[in-house]
Enzyme design. Structure first.
Site, PDB file in Angstrom:
ATOM      1  N   GLU A  80       0.838  -1.216   0.107  1.00 21.97           N
ATOM      2  CA  GLU A  80      -0.004  -0.071   0.250  1.00 21.97           C
ATOM      3  C   GLU A  80       0.967   1.135   0.067  1.00 21.97           C
ATOM      4  O   GLU A  80       2.022   1.103   0.555  1.00 21.97           O
ATOM      5  CB  GLU A  80      -1.000  -0.092   1.238  1.00 21.97           C
ATOM      6  CG  GLU A  80      -1.731   1.189   1.252  1.00 21.97           C
ATOM      7  CD  GLU A  80      -2.796   1.214   2.531  1.00 21.97           C
ATOM      8  OE1 GLU A  80      -3.708   2.000   2.686  1.00 21.97           O
ATOM      9  OE2 GLU A  80      -2.267   0.492   3.645  1.00 21.97           O
ATOM     10  N   LYS A 179     -10.570   0.939  -1.265  1.00 26.28           N
ATOM     11  CA  LYS A 179     -10.506   0.669   0.336  1.00 26.28           C
ATOM     12  C   LYS A 179     -11.656   1.205   0.998  1.00 26.28           C
ATOM     13  O   LYS A 179     -11.905   2.471   0.675  1.00 26.28           O
ATOM     14  CB  LYS A 179      -8.981   1.294   0.938  1.00 26.28           C
ATOM     15  CG  LYS A 179      -8.862   1.153   2.243  1.00 26.28           C
ATOM     16  CD  LYS A 179      -7.517   1.460   2.799  1.00 26.28           C
ATOM     17  CE  LYS A 179      -7.120   1.176   4.275  1.00 26.28           C
ATOM     18  NZ  LYS A 179      -6.066   1.854   4.728  1.00 26.28           N
ATOM     19  N   CYS A 211      -5.170  -3.120   4.161  1.00 26.57           N
ATOM     20  CA  CYS A 211      -4.826  -2.810   5.379  1.00 26.57           C
ATOM     21  C   CYS A 211      -5.549  -3.172   6.366  1.00 26.57           C
ATOM     22  O   CYS A 211      -6.058  -3.997   7.070  1.00 26.57           O
ATOM     23  CB  CYS A 211      -4.163  -1.455   5.107  1.00 26.57           C
ATOM     24  SG  CYS A 211      -2.813  -1.307   6.924  1.00 26.57           S
TER      25      CYS A 211
END
Length: 520
Positions: A80, A179, A211
């Site tokens: 990321e 995300k 994440c």
């Protein structure tokens, strides 16, 4: 005229072709990248300067991609924020963004670079995949124009998303994921709803998220349970938090708890405690990397089962509370005391002896530990802890945790604080808890932040136990539970119905626990 027999023959041919091309195993790669960061500025840089910086990072990724391809990897995951870092406002990140189309447009950027405007980053990533015949997973920024008359549309006329993209071995865009659970990212917008992104290959079915997403039900749990993916792709910029949430510790536990392959590429930035990448199978970590001593990137490669659920090493189904709710709790300790892990108040009890049986409870959760140390170090103190409730400052996640951990010093007020070194080995341990959730992740972390592959297992009745002899020096042994349904209840607990439902759940669990104590 096309006859039915022709169609049948064609279908059979397609099935045979797919079957012949299918792989039982595949070679995976992840790359932990030390990002070249832009200079801090409150004024946006030019588009040319933004592309120039991103190309410097892609130059490094290119070396890793070529190395992975040369070693036979079918897919590589990069981290990321790998192209430009993370410290931005909405305005300063904008020059780094590109408009990323829906993969249904059937686009190979490397072959048709101008189809969707000026997209040099997408073109280069596509060409890296195509020229090296490898799937490439990258994290970039997507911008989507919106109608400024719409009250939801940002003032600059664009939605901005933290985005993962996947290019297949021909350079075709096959997946795009925005995300959903942002973590201190004011430069990006939250999509209207969690996206459930999957794609199929000859070496399994893949899902993808980013994440902080891994700590929530959607998209993470839904991709595994409802969409039955074989492997999760996971670009991350994960900041390690001892004792329960270091990257290698939690990610390996999540793969085991969910019964799925997990490919983790973390960003490498030691000043922010960012390190810890790995390739994890349901039964054990295949390879992992944790390095707080250097500023270098790292590539990892390993072989994985394409369809782990049919593998002979696939873990048994676990009822996480079966053992703990059917035994008589060990005598509750009079020396129970409170302590904190990441702002959460645990109930702790000390492991006074070299061996013993302990129980510690908090609300509806009771944690049971049987243990035997090889030799108790006088300078080291261990405790058994229990916590159930909403976690931390954000209070978005309902945790249920049973943990045995080493305190930082012999002073009990240090129990729960980060510690990296231990000397005490355990000949035997068995940890279990009366969990209200089916989503529990088994963690074992050894001294100097090492995993313990092949040295512990989860029994089908929910006990986390050591195997194959004594352990290495232990920092923590934990069962980390996430009660996702309670996240939603607490978000709306201002309504009388939600409050009543919550009280009914807690009351029911307390009754069950008390019944077991009295009857056994």
């Amino acid at each position: 005229m096309i006859t039915s027999s022709f169609l049948t023959s064609a279908a059979v041919f397609a099935f045979i072709t797919l079957h012949v091309g299918a792989l039982d195993t595949f070679r995976a790669a992840v790359y932990e990248h030390a990002v070249i960061l832009p200079n801090e500025t409150s004024v946006p840089v030019s588009r040319d300067d933004a592309v120039r910086l991103m190309n410097k990072n892609i130059d490094i990724l290119e070396t890793a991609i070529k190395q992975a391809a040369e070693q036979g990897a079918h897919i590589i995951v990069t981290s990321e924020d790998a192209l430009y870092g993370w410290k931005f406002t909405r305005e300063t990140v904008f020059p780094y963004l590109e408009d990323i189309p829906d993969p249904q447009v059937n686009w190979v950027p490397c072959q048709n670079p101008h189809r969707f405007g000026h997209t040099p980053v997408q073109v280069r990533l596509s060409c890296l995949a195509r020229n090296n015949s490898i799937y490439v997973v990258a994290n970039i920024g997507d911008k989507k124009p919106c109608n400024s008359r719409n009250s939801m549309c940002p003032s600059n006329g664009y939605y901005q998303y933290n985005t993962n993209v996947v290019y297949d071995a021909d350079g075709k865009l096959v997946a795009r994921y925005h995300k959903y659970h942002l973590y201190s990212e004011p430069q990006f917008d939250v999509p209207k709803e969690p996206q459930l992104v999957t794609f199929n290959t000859t070496f399994g079915k893949f899902g993808i998220f980013t994440c902080f997403d891994i700590l929530f039900h959607d998209p993470a749990i839904t991709l595994v349970k409802d969409f039955q993916v074989d492997t999760i792709l996971f670009p991350s910029a994960w900041m390690n938090v001892l004792p329960l949430l270091t990257a290698i510790e939690f990610h390996s536990a999540w793969a085991m708890g969910m019964g799925v392959n997990l490919l983790v590429a973390n960003t490498h930035h030691v000043n922010l405690n960012m390190t810890g990448s790995g390739i994890y199978a349901p039964d054990s970590p295949k390879v992992y990397h944790y390095d707080m001593k250097t500023d270098s990137g790292k590539i990892l490669l390993s072989e994985l089962d394409s369809h782990p659920r049919v593998s002979p090493t696939y873990p048994v189904a676990v009822n996480w509370s079966a053992y703990a709710t059917t035994i008589k709790p060990f005598p509750l300790q009079k020396t129970t005391f409170g302590g904190f892990i990441s702002r959460d108040e645990f109930n702790f009890t000390q492991l006074f002896e070299d061996a013993g049986n302990l129980t510690v409870c908090q609300k509806e959760l009771c944690c049971h530990l049987s243990y035997r140390m090889l030799e108790k170090e006088e300078t080291e103190v261990y405790v058994l802890g229990a916590f159930t409730g909403l976690h931390g400052r954000r209070r978005r996640e309902y945790w249920q945790v049973c943990t045995m951990l080493k305190c930082r010093t012999t002073n009990l007020t240090t129990c729960g604080r980060p510690v990296e070194i231990a000397s005490t080995r355990f000949e035997m341990f068995s940890l279990s808890g009366t969990f209200g959730t089916a989503y529990v992740f088994p963690e074992v972390l050894l001294t100097e932040i090492h995993l313990s592959p092949g040295k512990f297992e989860v029994l089908k009745d929910g006990r986390l136990v050591n195997k194959n002899g004594s352990s290495g020096p232990i920092l923590t042994v934990s069962l980390f539970g996430r009660w996702y349904a309670m996240d939603t209840l607490y978000k709306s607990c201002g309504t009388s119905n939600s409050a009543i439902i919550y009280l009914l759940i807690i009351t029911s669990l307390m009754i069950v626990t008390l019944y077991n104590v009295v009857m056994v």
